[in-house]
Design a protein around this motif. Structure first.
Motif, PDB file in Angstrom:
ATOM      1  N   GLY A  73      13.831  51.455   6.986  1.00  0.00           N
ATOM      2  CA  GLY A  73      14.410  51.330   8.315  1.00  0.00           C
ATOM      3  C   GLY A  73      15.839  51.811   8.402  1.00  0.00           C
ATOM      4  N   SER A  74      16.440  51.561   9.546  1.00  0.00           N
ATOM      5  CA  SER A  74      17.796  52.052   9.825  1.00  0.00           C
ATOM      6  C   SER A  74      18.881  51.204   9.188  1.00  0.00           C
ATOM      7  CB  SER A  74      18.019  52.081  11.346  1.00  0.00           C
ATOM      8  OG  SER A  74      17.918  50.769  11.883  1.00  0.00           O
ATOM      9  N   GLY A  75      18.497  50.045   8.631  1.00  0.00           N
ATOM     10  CA  GLY A  75      19.507  49.155   8.058  1.00  0.00           C
ATOM     11  C   GLY A  75      20.141  48.254   9.088  1.00  0.00           C
ATOM     12  N   THR A  76      19.397  47.904  10.124  1.00  0.00           N
ATOM     13  CA  THR A  76      19.912  47.082  11.226  1.00  0.00           C
ATOM     14  C   THR A  76      19.450  45.635  11.078  1.00  0.00           C
ATOM     15  OG1 THR A  76      19.908  48.965  12.747  1.00  0.00           O
ATOM     16  CG2 THR A  76      19.892  46.769  13.742  1.00  0.00           C
ATOM     17  N   LEU A  77      20.392  44.702  11.188  1.00  0.00           N
ATOM     18  CA  LEU A  77      20.082  43.271  11.209  1.00  0.00           C
ATOM     19  C   LEU A  77      19.853  42.865  12.659  1.00  0.00           C
ATOM     20  CD1 LEU A  77      19.944  40.577   9.583  1.00  0.00           C
ATOM     21  CD2 LEU A  77      22.382  40.301  10.112  1.00  0.00           C
ATOM     22  N   LEU A  78      18.662  42.357  12.960  1.00  0.00           N
ATOM     23  CA  LEU A  78      18.331  42.080  14.358  1.00  0.00           C
ATOM     24  C   LEU A  78      19.327  41.139  15.019  1.00  0.00           C
ATOM     25  CD1 LEU A  78      14.424  41.796  14.504  1.00  0.00           C
ATOM     26  CD2 LEU A  78      15.891  43.627  15.390  1.00  0.00           C
ATOM     27  N   GLY A  79      19.809  40.144  14.283  1.00  0.00           N
ATOM     28  CA  GLY A  79      20.733  39.179  14.875  1.00  0.00           C
ATOM     29  C   GLY A  79      22.174  39.626  14.910  1.00  0.00           C
ATOM     30  N   GLY A  80      22.480  40.746  14.254  1.00  0.00           N
ATOM     31  CA  GLY A  80      23.869  41.165  14.160  1.00  0.00           C
ATOM     32  C   GLY A  80      24.702  40.115  13.443  1.00  0.00           C
ATOM     33  N   VAL A  81      26.013  40.262  13.517  1.00  0.00           N
ATOM     34  CA  VAL A  81      26.979  39.269  13.026  1.00  0.00           C
ATOM     35  C   VAL A  81      28.173  39.324  13.969  1.00  0.00           C
ATOM     36  CG1 VAL A  81      26.280  39.371  10.585  1.00  0.00           C
ATOM     37  CG2 VAL A  81      28.007  40.960  11.440  1.00  0.00           C
ATOM     38  N   PRO A  82      29.070  38.344  13.914  1.00  0.00           N
ATOM     39  CA  PRO A  82      30.252  38.426  14.784  1.00  0.00           C
ATOM     40  C   PRO A  82      30.976  39.756  14.613  1.00  0.00           C
ATOM     41  CG  PRO A  82      30.116  36.245  13.808  1.00  0.00           C
ATOM     42  CD  PRO A  82      29.040  37.069  13.158  1.00  0.00           C
ATOM     43  N   GLY A  83      31.181  40.430  15.703  1.00  0.00           N
ATOM     44  CA  GLY A  83      31.836  41.729  15.686  1.00  0.00           C
ATOM     45  C   GLY A  83      30.892  42.906  15.621  1.00  0.00           C
ATOM     46  N   VAL A  84      29.590  42.637  15.406  1.00  0.00           N
ATOM     47  CA  VAL A  84      28.587  43.704  15.349  1.00  0.00           C
ATOM     48  C   VAL A  84      27.445  43.345  16.300  1.00  0.00           C
ATOM     49  CG1 VAL A  84      26.999  45.027  13.905  1.00  0.00           C
ATOM     50  CG2 VAL A  84      29.142  44.172  12.936  1.00  0.00           C
ATOM     51  N   ALA A  85      27.105  44.258  17.184  1.00  0.00           N
ATOM     52  CA  ALA A  85      26.069  43.982  18.186  1.00  0.00           C
ATOM     53  C   ALA A  85      24.720  43.724  17.529  1.00  0.00           C
ATOM     54  CB  ALA A  85      25.958  45.165  19.154  1.00  0.00           C
ATOM     55  N   PRO A  86      23.909  42.844  18.117  1.00  0.00           N
ATOM     56  CA  PRO A  86      22.567  42.602  17.576  1.00  0.00           C
ATOM     57  C   PRO A  86      21.657  43.796  17.797  1.00  0.00           C
ATOM     58  CG  PRO A  86      22.816  41.482  19.674  1.00  0.00           C
ATOM     59  CD  PRO A  86      24.172  42.045  19.327  1.00  0.00           C
ATOM     60  N   GLY A  87      20.547  43.818  17.057  1.00  0.00           N
ATOM     61  CA  GLY A  87      19.558  44.852  17.268  1.00  0.00           C
ATOM     62  C   GLY A  87      18.828  44.656  18.587  1.00  0.00           C
ATOM     63  N   LYS A  88      18.258  45.757  19.081  1.00  0.00           N
ATOM     64  CA  LYS A  88      17.532  45.715  20.356  1.00  0.00           C
ATOM     65  C   LYS A  88      16.029  45.705  20.094  1.00  0.00           C
ATOM     66  CE  LYS A  88      21.063  47.871  23.246  1.00  0.00           C
ATOM     67  NZ  LYS A  88      21.361  48.943  24.230  1.00  0.00           N
ATOM     68  N   VAL A  89      15.360  44.711  20.694  1.00  0.00           N
ATOM     69  CA  VAL A  89      13.915  44.570  20.548  1.00  0.00           C
ATOM     70  C   VAL A  89      13.267  44.786  21.908  1.00  0.00           C
ATOM     71  CG1 VAL A  89      12.021  43.014  19.956  1.00  0.00           C
ATOM     72  CG2 VAL A  89      14.141  42.959  18.622  1.00  0.00           C
ATOM     73  N   MET A  92       4.538  37.074  13.801  1.00  0.00           N
ATOM     74  CA  MET A  92       4.639  37.922  12.612  1.00  0.00           C
ATOM     75  C   MET A  92       5.203  39.302  12.919  1.00  0.00           C
ATOM     76  SD  MET A  92       1.214  37.270  10.361  1.00  0.00           S
ATOM     77  CE  MET A  92       1.828  38.313   9.036  1.00  0.00           C
ATOM     78  N   SER A  93       4.967  39.795  14.134  1.00  0.00           N
ATOM     79  CA  SER A  93       5.416  41.153  14.462  1.00  0.00           C
ATOM     80  C   SER A  93       6.923  41.308  14.304  1.00  0.00           C
ATOM     81  CB  SER A  93       4.992  41.517  15.892  1.00  0.00           C
ATOM     82  OG  SER A  93       5.700  40.749  16.857  1.00  0.00           O
ATOM     83  N   VAL A  94       7.650  40.266  14.656  1.00  0.00           N
ATOM     84  CA  VAL A  94       9.106  40.341  14.545  1.00  0.00           C
ATOM     85  C   VAL A  94       9.548  40.145  13.098  1.00  0.00           C
ATOM     86  CG1 VAL A  94      11.281  39.302  15.309  1.00  0.00           C
ATOM     87  CG2 VAL A  94       9.421  39.669  16.941  1.00  0.00           C
ATOM     88  N   GLN A  95       8.863  39.252  12.372  1.00  0.00           N
ATOM     89  CA  GLN A  95       9.139  39.118  10.934  1.00  0.00           C
ATOM     90  C   GLN A  95       8.962  40.467  10.237  1.00  0.00           C
ATOM     91  OE1 GLN A  95       7.448  34.577  10.029  1.00  0.00           O
ATOM     92  NE2 GLN A  95       6.837  36.271   8.754  1.00  0.00           N
ATOM     93  N   ALA A  96       7.823  41.111  10.515  1.00  0.00           N
ATOM     94  CA  ALA A  96       7.531  42.399   9.881  1.00  0.00           C
ATOM     95  C   ALA A  96       8.542  43.452  10.309  1.00  0.00           C
ATOM     96  CB  ALA A  96       6.112  42.849  10.230  1.00  0.00           C
ATOM     97  N   GLY A  97       8.840  43.479  11.607  1.00  0.00           N
ATOM     98  CA  GLY A  97       9.795  44.458  12.104  1.00  0.00           C
ATOM     99  C   GLY A  97      11.166  44.294  11.479  1.00  0.00           C
ATOM    100  N   ALA A  98      11.620  43.051  11.360  1.00  0.00           N
ATOM    101  CA  ALA A  98      12.929  42.788  10.755  1.00  0.00           C
ATOM    102  C   ALA A  98      12.946  43.245   9.296  1.00  0.00           C
ATOM    103  CB  ALA A  98      13.260  41.301  10.856  1.00  0.00           C
ATOM    104  N   HIS A  99      11.819  43.001   8.600  1.00  0.00           N
ATOM    105  CA  HIS A  99      11.729  43.389   7.186  1.00  0.00           C
ATOM    106  C   HIS A  99      11.828  44.902   7.027  1.00  0.00           C
ATOM    107  CE1 HIS A  99      10.395  43.243   3.000  1.00  0.00           C
ATOM    108  NE2 HIS A  99       9.435  44.109   3.284  1.00  0.00           N
ATOM    109  N   TYR A 100      11.090  45.632   7.857  1.00  0.00           N
ATOM    110  CA  TYR A 100      11.063  47.088   7.699  1.00  0.00           C
ATOM    111  C   TYR A 100      12.259  47.786   8.346  1.00  0.00           C
ATOM    112  CZ  TYR A 100       6.701  46.702   5.307  1.00  0.00           C
ATOM    113  OH  TYR A 100       5.757  46.390   4.363  1.00  0.00           O
ATOM    114  N   LEU A 101      13.072  47.056   9.051  1.00  0.00           N
ATOM    115  CA  LEU A 101      14.355  47.608   9.509  1.00  0.00           C
ATOM    116  C   LEU A 101      15.374  47.663   8.376  1.00  0.00           C
ATOM    117  CD1 LEU A 101      14.877  46.124  13.089  1.00  0.00           C
ATOM    118  CD2 LEU A 101      14.907  48.545  12.475  1.00  0.00           C
ATOM    119  N   GLU A 102      15.119  46.908   7.305  1.00  0.00           N
ATOM    120  CA  GLU A 102      16.017  46.975   6.160  1.00  0.00           C
ATOM    121  C   GLU A 102      15.976  48.372   5.558  1.00  0.00           C
ATOM    122  OE1 GLU A 102      15.220  43.829   3.393  1.00  0.00           O
ATOM    123  OE2 GLU A 102      15.039  42.330   5.003  1.00  0.00           O
ATOM    124  N   LYS A 103      17.137  48.880   5.147  1.00  0.00           N
ATOM    125  CA  LYS A 103      17.230  50.258   4.683  1.00  0.00           C
ATOM    126  C   LYS A 103      16.337  50.525   3.478  1.00  0.00           C
ATOM    127  CE  LYS A 103      18.949  54.357   5.069  1.00  0.00           C
ATOM    128  NZ  LYS A 103      18.647  55.168   6.272  1.00  0.00           N
TER     129      LYS A 103
END
Length: 375
Positions: free
Chosen positions: A155-171, A140-151
């Motif tokens: 949060g900062s508006g960071t997607l933990l998995g990134g997308v092609p061309g954009v680096a993933p978030g750091k955990v 759950m900690s990562v689910q919650a963290g991903a949710h609250y990273l949303e702007k």
């Protein structure tokens, strides 16, 4: 033995001490079970389910506490529940006494025998009754963290998995035990860049094998915590000292040096938290912000997925619970050194050293070894 199951009353706590399936096991061993009405209704266990399993239904918690010889719960008893306990009665639940002087004093005053799920051990030096909730909380900690990273959620508006061309978030996961391993699994599954800090080299080697080198494993030092927390989008605090107050591994300066909009999730908050800026929150009001860093410090995280958590917890607690009912608390404790390690308070004596180490000076407590207290 007459076993009682009251409804949990902590904020947004929907778990229940015994499932209907567990009640049926107790009944098959000749025990009587009284369950407070609606105790499991929120997660799909109706009063009719409990009656079919062999329980009787009580209209109030007061009735459950007055009748039962053993109380089976999930969360630590609240002050009004502590005051309903009595000498000769057994309490079997999570306690987390080290950061909770009020509960500790009330349990001492009750004269009851109080067994903490979180300090029961096994032959592998594990904590088998804490492990299933640690698995849930880690995931759950990562689910919650991903949710609250949303702007929109602060949060900062960071997607933990990134997308092609954009680096993933750091955990960053601090602690490589059950919580940390499960947090890393979830973060890696989302495609994040994951680092685990731990002070055990053998454990770091195990983690490197488990994750096949896909997760960075780093020996935990003051310098490493400072460096990796400053770079992280999400930090999961997953450090535990059994029964004791959690060490403060991220201080206020570390938090201040983190990225604006980063998220920290303190899974150790039940034991006081492992971040200096942590304070317990609830599912109703789960986050707050310090120095532009979002803090998620819900003290009963697994309660958010209460049905899964209840079933997982019952799978672990049932064998010990049956032993307590079949033999009586005193004999069951003396017969099993691992269950004996779960005894925290007995007839006014504190029998778990880490609790005395944490609260002894402020409350004037002395330590009595569990076996000595029972005899």
């Amino acid at each position: 033995m007459l076993v009682g199951v009251p409804k949990e009353i902590k904020n947004h706590e929907y778990r229940v001490g015994l499932t209907p399936a567990a009640v049926k096991e107790f009944a098959a061993h000749g025990h009587n079970i009284v369950v407070e009405t609606q105790a499991g209704a929120a997660i799909g266990f109706s009063d009719d389910d409990y009656i079919a399993a062999g329980a009787t239904i009580a209209s109030t918690a007061q009735q459950v506490f007055a009748e039962a010889e053993m109380i089976v719960k999930v969360k630590e008893p609240q002050p009004n529940e502590c005051k309903m306990l009595r000498k000769g009665q057994t309490l079997y639940t999570y306690l987390h006494l080290a950061p909770d002087p009020v509960q500790t004093e009330l349990l001492i005053a009750s004269g009851a025998t109080c067994i903490a799920y979180e300090t029961v051990t096994d032959d592998r030096n594990g904590l088998p009754l804490l492990a299933p909730m640690s698995e849930v909380a880690g995931r759950m900690s990562v689910q919650a963290g991903a949710h609250y990273l949303e702007k929109a959620n602060g949060g900062s508006g960071t997607l933990l998995g990134g997308v092609p061309g954009v680096a993933p978030g750091k955990v960053l996961v601090i602690g490589g035990g059950v919580v940390g391993t499960n947090a890393a699994k979830m973060a890696l599954g989302l495609g994040a860049d994951v680092t685990i800090l731990d002070r055990s080299l053998p454990r770091l080697r195990q983690l490197d094998d488990i994750f096949n080198g896909q997760v960075k494993t780093v020996f935990s030092t003051v310098d490493a915590i400072e460096q990796y927390s400053a770079e992280a989008d999400l930090v999961v605090g997953a450090v535990l000292i059994p029964g004791a107050t959690a060490p403060k591994l991220l201080n206020a300066a570390h938090i201040k040096a983190m990225k604006p909009g980063a998220v920290v999730v303190d899974v150790a908050i039940d034991q006081g938290g492992c971040f200096e800026t942590s304070k317990a929150t609830t599912h109703q009001d789960p986050v707050y912000v310090v120095d532009d860093v979002v803090h998620y410090c819900v003290a009963n995280m697994p309660g958010g997925v209460a049905r899964t958590s209840t079933i997982a917890l019952n799978n672990a607690t049932l064998p010990f619970g049956l032993a307590l009912a079949n033999k009586g608390a005193k004999q069951a404790l003396l017969d099993d050194k691992h269950l004996l390690n779960g005894l925290n308070v007995h007839e006014g004596k504190v029998t778990y050293k880490a609790v005395v180490d944490a609260l002894g000076e402020s409350l004037g407590l002395t330590y009595t070894p569990a076996e000595e207290a029972l005899k």
